[in-house]
Design a protein around this motif. Structure first.
Motif, mmCIF file in Angstrom:
data_model
loop_
_atom_site.group_PDB
_atom_site.id
_atom_site.type_symbol
_atom_site.label_atom_id
_atom_site.label_comp_id
_atom_site.label_asym_id
_atom_site.label_seq_id
_atom_site.Cartn_x
_atom_site.Cartn_y
_atom_site.Cartn_z
ATOM 1 N N ALA A 164 34.691 27.404 49.828
ATOM 2 C CA ALA A 164 35.485 26.299 50.369
ATOM 3 C C ALA A 164 36.389 25.646 49.327
ATOM 4 C CB ALA A 164 34.563 25.245 50.979
ATOM 5 N N THR A 165 36.329 26.096 48.062
ATOM 6 C CA THR A 165 37.204 25.517 47.030
ATOM 7 C C THR A 165 38.646 25.960 47.284
ATOM 8 O OG1 THR A 165 36.719 27.384 45.583
ATOM 9 C CG2 THR A 165 35.430 25.392 45.226
ATOM 10 N N VAL B 230 42.477 19.143 41.336
ATOM 11 C CA VAL B 230 41.175 18.488 41.532
ATOM 12 C C VAL B 230 40.416 19.130 42.706
ATOM 13 C CG1 VAL B 230 41.975 16.661 43.112
ATOM 14 C CG2 VAL B 230 40.082 16.207 41.585
ATOM 15 N N MET B 231 41.144 19.751 43.633
ATOM 16 C CA MET B 231 40.507 20.379 44.802
ATOM 17 C C MET B 231 39.977 21.785 44.493
ATOM 18 S SD MET B 231 40.862 18.007 47.015
ATOM 19 C CE MET B 231 40.523 18.723 48.622
ATOM 20 N N ASN B 232 40.259 22.287 43.292
ATOM 21 C CA ASN B 232 39.919 23.682 42.969
ATOM 22 C C ASN B 232 38.500 23.857 42.436
ATOM 23 O OD1 ASN B 232 42.571 24.053 43.658
ATOM 24 N ND2 ASN B 232 43.304 24.465 41.604
ATOM 25 N N GLY B 233 37.751 22.770 42.354
ATOM 26 C CA GLY B 233 36.413 22.863 41.771
ATOM 27 C C GLY B 233 35.316 22.492 42.758
ATOM 28 N N ILE B 234 34.088 22.518 42.246
ATOM 29 C CA ILE B 234 32.924 22.058 43.007
ATOM 30 C C ILE B 234 32.553 20.679 42.458
ATOM 31 C CG2 ILE B 234 30.489 22.479 43.538
ATOM 32 C CD1 ILE B 234 31.020 25.452 43.326
ATOM 33 N N TYR B 235 32.519 19.699 43.349
ATOM 34 C CA TYR B 235 32.315 18.305 42.950
ATOM 35 C C TYR B 235 30.835 17.939 43.061
ATOM 36 C CZ TYR B 235 33.121 13.212 42.931
ATOM 37 O OH TYR B 235 33.111 11.869 42.630
ATOM 38 N N PHE B 236 30.274 17.466 41.955
ATOM 39 C CA PHE B 236 28.874 17.022 41.908
ATOM 40 C C PHE B 236 28.883 15.494 41.920
ATOM 41 C CE2 PHE B 236 28.583 21.314 40.609
ATOM 42 C CZ PHE B 236 27.250 21.737 40.640
ATOM 43 N N ALA C 220 25.038 15.059 45.832
ATOM 44 C CA ALA C 220 25.865 15.794 46.792
ATOM 45 C C ALA C 220 26.716 16.805 46.019
ATOM 46 C CB ALA C 220 26.749 14.840 47.571
ATOM 47 N N ILE C 221 26.719 18.052 46.493
ATOM 48 C CA ILE C 221 27.539 19.113 45.898
ATOM 49 C C ILE C 221 28.559 19.498 46.961
ATOM 50 C CG2 ILE C 221 27.506 21.440 44.914
ATOM 51 C CD1 ILE C 221 24.653 20.882 43.948
ATOM 52 N N VAL C 222 29.850 19.294 46.628
ATOM 53 C CA VAL C 222 30.905 19.306 47.646
ATOM 54 C C VAL C 222 32.049 20.220 47.236
ATOM 55 C CG1 VAL C 222 32.520 17.813 48.930
ATOM 56 C CG2 VAL C 222 30.342 16.882 48.121
ATOM 57 N N ALA C 223 32.658 20.880 48.231
ATOM 58 C CA ALA C 223 33.900 21.620 47.999
ATOM 59 C C ALA C 223 34.752 21.536 49.250
ATOM 60 C CB ALA C 223 33.618 23.072 47.655
ATOM 61 N N VAL D 29 32.470 21.665 52.626
ATOM 62 C CA VAL D 29 31.023 21.883 52.548
ATOM 63 C C VAL D 29 30.424 20.711 51.770
ATOM 64 C CG1 VAL D 29 29.185 23.387 51.705
ATOM 65 C CG2 VAL D 29 31.318 24.392 52.515
ATOM 66 N N ARG D 30 29.361 20.133 52.319
ATOM 67 C CA ARG D 30 28.643 19.080 51.591
ATOM 68 C C ARG D 30 27.149 19.389 51.633
ATOM 69 N NH1 ARG D 30 27.975 13.379 54.297
ATOM 70 N NH2 ARG D 30 26.291 14.575 55.267
ATOM 71 N N ASN D 31 26.572 19.634 50.465
ATOM 72 C CA ASN D 31 25.118 19.819 50.331
ATOM 73 C C ASN D 31 24.551 18.546 49.721
ATOM 74 O OD1 ASN D 31 24.961 22.972 50.552
ATOM 75 N ND2 ASN D 31 26.539 22.575 49.033
ATOM 76 N N LYS D 32 23.583 17.948 50.362
ATOM 77 C CA LYS D 32 22.904 16.784 49.771
ATOM 78 C C LYS D 32 21.503 17.200 49.368
ATOM 79 C CE LYS D 32 24.909 12.548 51.620
ATOM 80 N NZ LYS D 32 24.657 11.380 52.466
ATOM 81 N N ASN D 33 21.126 16.881 48.120
ATOM 82 C CA ASN D 33 19.777 17.161 47.639
ATOM 83 C C ASN D 33 19.092 15.821 47.379
ATOM 84 O OD1 ASN D 33 17.524 17.754 45.871
ATOM 85 N ND2 ASN D 33 18.396 19.786 45.654
ATOM 86 N N PHE D 34 18.063 15.523 48.187
ATOM 87 C CA PHE D 34 17.427 14.209 48.125
ATOM 88 C C PHE D 34 16.394 14.096 47.007
ATOM 89 C CE2 PHE D 34 18.776 14.761 52.580
ATOM 90 C CZ PHE D 34 19.682 13.704 52.639
#
Length: 374
Positions: A147-148, A156-162, A170-173, A180-185
């Motif tokens: 999704a990058t 700034v949109m070319n990376g994976i945002y932590f 949240a790990i986002v692209a 895509v948004r992954n949340k790790n609780f």
């Protein structure tokens, strides 16, 4: 200086590290691996000046310490053809000559001075540190990389945002069309902190992180990150700039919900996509109670396709358009057997979530709709 180590262990580490090295380098020394021998260990380093990767190998025997650089092509090509056996390196650090003795032969080549190899920027003392399971990090990177963006105007949109918050990591692209948004609780921090990992180090990590667990430590400040994993260290420069507010684009109230078998939907998309317009690749969804109809057409070539699937649906009958390849990518990067597609109206993004979430995680994917010509 003299040391011995396994040929296959060396070959496998070198092939991993070689992915760091660019085909064209600003400095000639960056075409080399840096070898550092100390305390019965060999540390091999590769760099492209922005990303530095180190791998540590135990030595079978070792006589003396020292540093030298060696051309990546020379050493890589010479050891990858060897079957498993001990390799003995004899290095003359005065004349910078290398002799590698193996079972049926010997290689002779030259070394270069280690002093010319660029050193990495140390992480500042006020760096933020997080610890994450290697298989979890690997899965998150794999799930988000597609999704990058590849946007020269908005790097700034070319990376994976932590994004580390008091609630979760949240790990986002996103490339503006899908997100895509992954949340790790299980990972959180009282003080919010964030960093934007470029695509190249993310792909390097994907190649080295073990699927069998083990902790990965990530230290980061405003400009650099250092990622320590079981076999080595990756240091990289981070993407600068403010990442957009990704939460604001996720629609919150989606009264129309469709639950469907993921693989069945992928199969149907693949069957109707060849009949869609090549320029738009538009797939039309018409969903009503118990039924999803997928359709595509290309007016210029007088082709069309239509397929019906069964699904669970609660909400108003609706027609909405999505870009077929983007939706297929999203579905391919989810692991759950069934997915829920949440819809508000045909002009707002579709939210796709797995029915079965990974442990302690919340995975959400989003796709922007396409305009339908009724």
């Amino acid at each position: 200086m003299k040391f011995t180590l396994s040929s296959t262990a060396l070959s496998s580490r070198l092939s991993t590290l070689s992915r760091v090295i660019n085909s064209k380098n600003s400095l000639p020394i960056l075409e080399c691996f840096l070898f550092e021998v100390e305390n019965n260990q060999l540390t091999i380093t590769a760099s492209d000046s922005e990303n530095v990767m180190k791998s540590i190998l135990p030595l079978d025997t070792c006589d003396g310490d020292g540093n030298f650089c060696v051309s990546n092509r020379t050493i890589l090509d010479s050891v990858k053809e060897l079957p498993e056996q001990p390799l003995t390196f004899e290095i003359d650090l005065t004349n910078f000559t290398i002799k590698v003795v193996y079972q049926n032969g010997v290689y002779n080549f030259t070394a270069q001075k280690a002093e010319e190899f660029p050193r990495i920027q140390p992480i500042t003392e006020n760096a933020t540190e997080i610890v994450i399971d290697s298989s979890v990090l690997n899965n998150n990177i794999t799930r988000t990389l597609f999704a990058t963006a590849q946007d020269e105007l908005r790097p700034v949109m070319n990376g994976i945002y932590f994004d580390l918050t008091p609630d979760s990591l949240a790990i986002v692209a996103s490339d503006g069309h899908k997100l895509v948004r992954n949340k790790n609780f299980s990972i959180k921090n009282d003080t919010p902190a964030s960093f934007n990992l470029p695509k190249k180090p993310a792909m390097l990590l994907k190649g080295v992180l073990g699927k069998d667990g083990g902790d990965v430590t990530i230290k980061f400040d405003d400009k650099n990150a250092e990622i320590i994993y079981s076999e080595g260290i990756l240091s990289c420069r981070l993407l600068a700039g403010r990442y957009p507010n990704y939460n604001s684009v996720i629609p919150q109230n989606n009264p129309n919900k469709m639950t469907i078998d993921r693989r069945s939907l992928i199969g149907a998309l693949r069957r109707v996509l060849p009949f869609a317009s090549e320029s738009s690749q538009l797939i039309r969804f018409h969903v009503e109670t118990g039924k999803l109809e997928l359709s595509s057409e290309d007016i210029d070539f007088a082709t069309s396709a239509k397929e019906n699937l069964t699904c669970e649906y609660s909400g108003q009958p609706m027609s909405i358009g999505f870009k077929g390849p983007s939706l297929t990518e999203i579905l391919n990067n989810l692991e759950s057997d069934e997915v829920v597609v949440e819809l508000a109206d045909p002009s707002r993004a579709g939210v796709i979530v797995p029915v079965t979430q990974p442990e302690n995680e919340d995975v959400l994917m989003l796709i922007m709709p396409m305009l339908l010509n009724d």
